[in-house]
Design a protein around this motif. Structure first.
Motif, PDB file in Angstrom:
ATOM      1  N   ILE A 163       1.942   8.714   5.980  1.00 37.76           N
ATOM      2  CA  ILE A 163       2.755   7.649   6.576  1.00 37.76           C
ATOM      3  C   ILE A 163       3.536   6.987   5.443  1.00 37.76           C
ATOM      4  CG2 ILE A 163       2.742   5.419   7.760  1.00 37.76           C
ATOM      5  CD1 ILE A 163       0.127   6.229   9.120  1.00 37.76           C
ATOM      6  N   LYS A 164       4.840   6.895   5.602  1.00 39.62           N
ATOM      7  CA  LYS A 164       5.668   6.173   4.626  1.00 39.62           C
ATOM      8  C   LYS A 164       6.144   4.894   5.294  1.00 39.62           C
ATOM      9  CE  LYS A 164       7.508  10.053   1.902  1.00 39.62           C
ATOM     10  NZ  LYS A 164       7.264   9.572   0.543  1.00 39.62           N
ATOM     11  N   ILE A 165       5.903   3.761   4.639  1.00 40.12           N
ATOM     12  CA  ILE A 165       6.346   2.492   5.233  1.00 40.12           C
ATOM     13  C   ILE A 165       7.083   1.638   4.203  1.00 40.12           C
ATOM     14  CG2 ILE A 165       4.449   2.423   6.902  1.00 40.12           C
ATOM     15  CD1 ILE A 165       3.225   0.147   5.181  1.00 40.12           C
ATOM     16  N   LYS A 166       7.875   0.715   4.737  1.00 43.85           N
ATOM     17  CA  LYS A 166       8.570  -0.268   3.892  1.00 43.85           C
ATOM     18  C   LYS A 166       8.131  -1.623   4.403  1.00 43.85           C
ATOM     19  CE  LYS A 166      12.734   0.581   2.400  1.00 43.85           C
ATOM     20  NZ  LYS A 166      14.204   0.751   2.264  1.00 43.85           N
ATOM     21  N   THR A 167       7.609  -2.460   3.528  1.00 45.25           N
ATOM     22  CA  THR A 167       7.123  -3.779   3.966  1.00 45.25           C
ATOM     23  C   THR A 167       7.405  -4.820   2.899  1.00 45.25           C
ATOM     24  OG1 THR A 167       5.184  -4.953   4.843  1.00 45.25           O
ATOM     25  CG2 THR A 167       4.771  -3.439   3.043  1.00 45.25           C
ATOM     26  N   ARG A 168       7.378  -6.087   3.334  1.00 44.28           N
ATOM     27  CA  ARG A 168       7.619  -7.183   2.389  1.00 44.28           C
ATOM     28  C   ARG A 168       6.277  -7.751   1.947  1.00 44.28           C
ATOM     29  NH1 ARG A 168      11.940 -10.195   0.990  1.00 44.28           N
ATOM     30  NH2 ARG A 168      13.238  -9.124   2.518  1.00 44.28           N
ATOM     31  N   VAL A 169       6.001  -7.693   0.641  1.00 45.99           N
ATOM     32  CA  VAL A 169       4.752  -8.222   0.076  1.00 45.99           C
ATOM     33  C   VAL A 169       5.099  -9.149  -1.076  1.00 45.99           C
ATOM     34  CG1 VAL A 169       2.544  -7.651  -0.998  1.00 45.99           C
ATOM     35  CG2 VAL A 169       3.516  -6.092   0.670  1.00 45.99           C
ATOM     36  N   GLY A 170       4.610 -10.402  -0.966  1.00 51.44           N
ATOM     37  CA  GLY A 170       4.855 -11.368  -2.055  1.00 51.44           C
ATOM     38  C   GLY A 170       6.331 -11.602  -2.315  1.00 51.44           C
ATOM     39  N   GLY A 171       7.137 -11.608  -1.233  1.00 52.79           N
ATOM     40  CA  GLY A 171       8.556 -11.935  -1.399  1.00 52.79           C
ATOM     41  C   GLY A 171       9.444 -10.765  -1.785  1.00 52.79           C
ATOM     42  N   ARG A 172       8.874  -9.547  -1.954  1.00 54.20           N
ATOM     43  CA  ARG A 172       9.744  -8.408  -2.280  1.00 54.20           C
ATOM     44  C   ARG A 172       9.413  -7.212  -1.391  1.00 54.20           C
ATOM     45  NH1 ARG A 172       7.870  -4.930  -6.568  1.00 54.20           N
ATOM     46  NH2 ARG A 172       5.687  -5.327  -7.036  1.00 54.20           N
ATOM     47  N   VAL A 173      10.396  -6.380  -1.185  1.00 58.36           N
ATOM     48  CA  VAL A 173      10.238  -5.204  -0.322  1.00 58.36           C
ATOM     49  C   VAL A 173       9.627  -4.063  -1.129  1.00 58.36           C
ATOM     50  CG1 VAL A 173      11.459  -3.493   1.068  1.00 58.36           C
ATOM     51  CG2 VAL A 173      12.161  -5.890   1.153  1.00 58.36           C
ATOM     52  N   LYS A 174       8.587  -3.426  -0.545  1.00 59.92           N
ATOM     53  CA  LYS A 174       7.908  -2.325  -1.238  1.00 59.92           C
ATOM     54  C   LYS A 174       7.905  -1.073  -0.359  1.00 59.92           C
ATOM     55  CE  LYS A 174       4.077  -3.043  -3.582  1.00 59.92           C
ATOM     56  NZ  LYS A 174       2.731  -3.514  -4.002  1.00 59.92           N
ATOM     57  N   ASP A 175       8.112   0.084  -0.985  1.00 62.86           N
ATOM     58  CA  ASP A 175       7.942   1.373  -0.311  1.00 62.86           C
ATOM     59  C   ASP A 175       6.538   1.873  -0.601  1.00 62.86           C
ATOM     60  OD1 ASP A 175      10.510   1.742   0.837  1.00 62.86           O
ATOM     61  OD2 ASP A 175      11.303   2.139  -1.161  1.00 62.86           O
ATOM     62  N   LEU A 176       5.766   2.161   0.455  1.00 55.69           N
ATOM     63  CA  LEU A 176       4.370   2.572   0.267  1.00 55.69           C
ATOM     64  C   LEU A 176       4.066   3.853   1.034  1.00 55.69           C
ATOM     65  CD1 LEU A 176       2.950  -0.971   0.802  1.00 55.69           C
ATOM     66  CD2 LEU A 176       2.672   0.263  -1.317  1.00 55.69           C
ATOM     67  N   ASP A 177       3.108   4.598   0.514  1.00 53.62           N
ATOM     68  CA  ASP A 177       2.637   5.821   1.160  1.00 53.62           C
ATOM     69  C   ASP A 177       1.182   5.665   1.551  1.00 53.62           C
ATOM     70  OD1 ASP A 177       4.959   7.115   0.832  1.00 53.62           O
ATOM     71  OD2 ASP A 177       4.180   8.805  -0.318  1.00 53.62           O
ATOM     72  N   PHE A 178       0.830   6.154   2.735  1.00 52.44           N
ATOM     73  CA  PHE A 178      -0.578   6.271   3.137  1.00 52.44           C
ATOM     74  C   PHE A 178      -0.864   7.751   3.362  1.00 52.44           C
ATOM     75  CE2 PHE A 178       0.290   1.898   4.361  1.00 52.44           C
ATOM     76  CZ  PHE A 178      -0.881   1.236   4.027  1.00 52.44           C
ATOM     77  N   ARG A 179      -1.896   8.273   2.691  1.00 54.27           N
ATOM     78  CA  ARG A 179      -2.336   9.638   2.973  1.00 54.27           C
ATOM     79  C   ARG A 179      -3.346   9.548   4.113  1.00 54.27           C
ATOM     80  NH1 ARG A 179      -4.600  11.552  -2.006  1.00 54.27           N
ATOM     81  NH2 ARG A 179      -6.676  11.680  -1.115  1.00 54.27           N
ATOM     82  N   VAL A 180      -3.109  10.257   5.213  1.00 57.74           N
ATOM     83  CA  VAL A 180      -3.907  10.090   6.438  1.00 57.74           C
ATOM     84  C   VAL A 180      -4.766  11.332   6.692  1.00 57.74           C
ATOM     85  CG1 VAL A 180      -3.818   9.583   8.910  1.00 57.74           C
ATOM     86  CG2 VAL A 180      -2.047   8.671   7.390  1.00 57.74           C
ATOM     87  N   SER A 181      -6.035  11.105   7.004  1.00 56.11           N
ATOM     88  CA  SER A 181      -6.941  12.203   7.354  1.00 56.11           C
ATOM     89  C   SER A 181      -7.653  11.850   8.652  1.00 56.11           C
ATOM     90  CB  SER A 181      -7.968  12.409   6.229  1.00 56.11           C
ATOM     91  OG  SER A 181      -9.008  13.260   6.657  1.00 56.11           O
ATOM     92  N   SER A 182      -7.574  12.763   9.644  1.00 58.69           N
ATOM     93  CA  SER A 182      -8.306  12.529  10.894  1.00 58.69           C
ATOM     94  C   SER A 182      -9.447  13.539  10.979  1.00 58.69           C
ATOM     95  CB  SER A 182      -7.390  12.669  12.110  1.00 58.69           C
ATOM     96  OG  SER A 182      -7.172  14.034  12.394  1.00 58.69           O
ATOM     97  N   LEU A 183     -10.600  13.085  11.458  1.00 59.90           N
ATOM     98  CA  LEU A 183     -11.789  13.936  11.542  1.00 59.90           C
ATOM     99  C   LEU A 183     -12.479  13.726  12.890  1.00 59.90           C
ATOM    100  CD1 LEU A 183     -13.810  15.761   9.774  1.00 59.90           C
ATOM    101  CD2 LEU A 183     -15.080  13.639   9.491  1.00 59.90           C
ATOM    102  N   PRO A 184     -12.709  14.795  13.669  1.00 64.33           N
ATOM    103  CA  PRO A 184     -13.386  14.619  14.970  1.00 64.33           C
ATOM    104  C   PRO A 184     -14.862  14.245  14.762  1.00 64.33           C
ATOM    105  CG  PRO A 184     -12.367  16.804  14.747  1.00 64.33           C
ATOM    106  CD  PRO A 184     -12.377  16.189  13.404  1.00 64.33           C
ATOM    107  N   THR A 185     -15.308  13.155  15.368  1.00 59.48           N
ATOM    108  CA  THR A 185     -16.722  12.788  15.360  1.00 59.48           C
ATOM    109  C   THR A 185     -17.189  12.792  16.814  1.00 59.48           C
ATOM    110  OG1 THR A 185     -16.472  10.389  15.617  1.00 59.48           O
ATOM    111  CG2 THR A 185     -16.280  11.251  13.377  1.00 59.48           C
ATOM    112  N   ILE A 186     -18.472  12.574  17.038  1.00 59.51           N
ATOM    113  CA  ILE A 186     -18.980  12.692  18.415  1.00 59.51           C
ATOM    114  C   ILE A 186     -18.440  11.619  19.352  1.00 59.51           C
ATOM    115  CG2 ILE A 186     -21.052  14.019  17.882  1.00 59.51           C
ATOM    116  CD1 ILE A 186     -22.636  11.388  17.926  1.00 59.51           C
TER     117      ILE A 186
END
Length: 570
Positions: free
Chosen positions: A259-282
């Motif tokens: 997931i790539k997102i752009k958000t405002r943190v502490g008054g400035r805009v940041k480009d951030l990446d989230f590495r996502v993993s999904s795993l089936p559980t019961i």
């Protein structure tokens, strides 16, 4: 490394046709090829155990003839024993003997080492007796289920039974619609942005039978943050998967995305990446997101946690024109950060730097980074071979996992390239033995490796609520300080404040053990010296151990006694 089936065939124990039938059974049913050969009657358990014992020089054991003490069984949790099909059988000092079906499974031995702190000694046992012993000592899950069912039947003999279809029909349109509803979108956005504000490294979204929880990993430890309503489970999971461009219809297999997102943190805009993993559980899919924030990537080597002497040695090694530099430590110990810092230090317009990573965590300007894709045959060894045809000066290999990768990496280091990589070992000296256990000749290890750095991460004391406190002198001596130092050193701890969310810690710092492979160490490697002998030689040559690095951080008031004890041994 030659596979077991091929070894058995070469030894005349089985025929090619028998091997092919066992491989076909393995392909359709999973499991080990040895187990299928036994099931098909082509080799018996005892013969297989004897063959493995002789082949790998590991003692064989018959678990049906021995009784293991409960205190020994308690060293390894049931889930780990079942995961790797292993059983602890005895303990002598710092050595733990474990029975295994596959004595070459270094990942199982590493996990047990990291988890228990013991040196692991394998013995080989048959698959059937080992599984029987695991059920005997840890309790058979099947027998527990059966017992409960029988008790229920006795309590209510005329109980009505309604059979439900386990495969629920997926209404993809409804799922997508639910995941796009305003409250769900807002909640997912809050989860992501709150994690960023709290400097979390990971987000865990976990479904259980009667609850649904969200946890953040902050400074290496997990904290529960919220429990969203259970009815939103599917909608939140689907929203995350849509954002990560994953298949929301596939709920039975693990998936990976970004997931790539752009958000405002502490008054400035940041480009951030989230590495996502999904795993089936019961009870549904567990989602784990790893936050990749380039601002948190510390590329200034002087601020990572190196002692000045260790940093000097490390810099000298990475500035050499060829040879190998290894960084070792468990998952999450900051190895990638150290290697990226090393690359940024030696990244100049005159150098061609190539990296093979799984996954590529951060994009580095001026560095040619390659993402591994095992499913199409692009593994570390294949990438390395291609790199050698690309005129590189510096090569980074994400991890040396097997003989093939180690062999190509050493070949590169011996033919005029600087090779940086990671290994999965407890400390610096044991990395030498690990490479030789992989099948690399001692003279190749001695001539190619320049330096090995082992590392761990400990939490920093919060600067806002830091305070000194008294500790008994003997406790300081037991920790590793001299009697004289124990009288004068005042340790610090965090009282807990708003800035550190009451934990007393803010941020992390690395402990380093930097082992220079000099002439003395090379001679020891060539003469077959043990990890302990290599350690003693390196310490006499001025190596600062992980514990000594931790003591230095306590002296400087950077971290606490408890943190150093948690991550290091004397």
């Amino acid at each position: 490394m030659t596979r077991l089936g091929e070894l058995l065939q070469q030894a005349g124990k089985i025929t090619e046709e028998q091997l092919n039938q066992a491989l076909a059974a393995q392909q359709s049913q999973g499991g080990r090829v040895g187990s299928h050969l036994v099931k098909l009657g082509y080799i018996d358990d005892e013969e297989l155990v004897e063959f493995l014992s002789q082949r790998y020089g590991v003692p064989a054991i018959n678990l049906s003839e021995i009784e293991v003490d409960d205190s020994i069984i308690g060293i390894i949790p049931a889930e780990v024993a079942r995961k790797y099909t292993i059983l602890p059988v005895s303990k002598a000092g710092a050595k733990l003997t474990i029975a295994m079906v596959d004595p070459t499974n270094v990942f199982a031995m590493d996990d047990v080492k990291f988890m228990t702190g013991y040196n692991v000694e394998p013995v080989v046992a048959s698959d059937s007796t080992l599984r029987g012993a695991i059920d005997q000592y840890y309790g058979s899950t099947h027998s527990i289920e059966l017992k409960k069912v029988m008790e229920d039947l006795e309590d209510n003999e005329d109980a009505d039974l309604e059979v439900l279809d386990e495969e629920e029909d997926l209404d993809l349109e409804a799922l997508e619609q639910e995941s796009e509803e305003a409250p769900v979108v807002r909640l997912v956005n809050i989860i992501l942005t709150d994690a960023i504000k709290r400097d979390a490294s990971d987000i865990h979204i976990e479904p259980y039978e009667k609850e649904f929880r969200v946890r953040y990993r902050i400074d290496g430890l997990l904290y529960e943050m919220m429990r969203p309503p259970l009815r939103l489970r599917e909608a939140i999971t689907s929203r995350m998967k849509i954002m990560a461009k994953l298949d929301i219809a596939e709920k039975r297999l693990p998936q990976d995305g970004r997931i790539k997102i752009k958000t405002r943190v502490g008054g400035r805009v940041k480009d951030l990446d989230f590495r996502v993993s999904s795993l089936p559980t019961i009870f549904g899919e567990k989602i784990v997101l790893r936050l990749l924030d380039k601002d948190n990537l510390m590329l200034d080597m002087t601020k990572l946690g190196f002692e000045s002497a260790s940093l000097r040695r490390f810099e000298q090694a990475i500035l050499k024109p060829f040879g190998m530099v290894l960084v070792t430590g468990p998952t999450g110990s900051g190895k990638t950060n150290t290697l990226y810092s090393a690359l940024s230090r030696i990244n100049t317009p005159e150098t061609n730097i190539m990296t093979a990573e799984d996954p590529v965590e951060f994009n580095l300007v001026g560095v040619n980074q390659v993402q591994m894709k095992d499913q199409i045959g692009l593994n570390f060894a294949a990438a390395l071979r291609s790199f050698l045809r690309q005129d590189p000066n510096i090569i980074l290999v994400g991890e040396i996992r097997d003989f093939e990768t180690a062999e190509v990496a050493i070949k590169a280091a011996l033919t005029g390239h600087l090779v940086l990589s990671t290994l999965h070992t407890n400390d610096a000296p044991s990395s030498i033995n690990r490479m030789m256990n992989m099948g690399i000749e001692p003279f190749l290890v001695a001539s190619s490796v320049n330096l090995i750095a082992a590392q761990r991460l400990v939490r920093r004391i919060c600067a806002n609520c830091k305070e000194a406190y008294e500790v008994p002198e003997q406790a300081m001596v037991d920790l590793g300080f001299s009697t004289q130092e124990a009288k004068t050193i005042k340790p610090f701890r965090g009282r807990g404040c708003e800035r550190c969310s009451g934990t007393g810690f803010k941020g992390r710092v690395a402990l380093y053990e930097v082992m220079d492979v000099d002439e003395d160490v090379r001679e020891l490697i060539l003469s077959g010296g043990s990890a302990n002998e290599l350690r003693q030689q390196s310490l006499s040559n001025g190596m600062i151990s992980l514990r000594a690095s931790g003591l230095e951080k306590i002296r400087d008031g950077v971290t606490t006694i408890e943190e150093v004890m948690r991550e290091t041994v004397l």
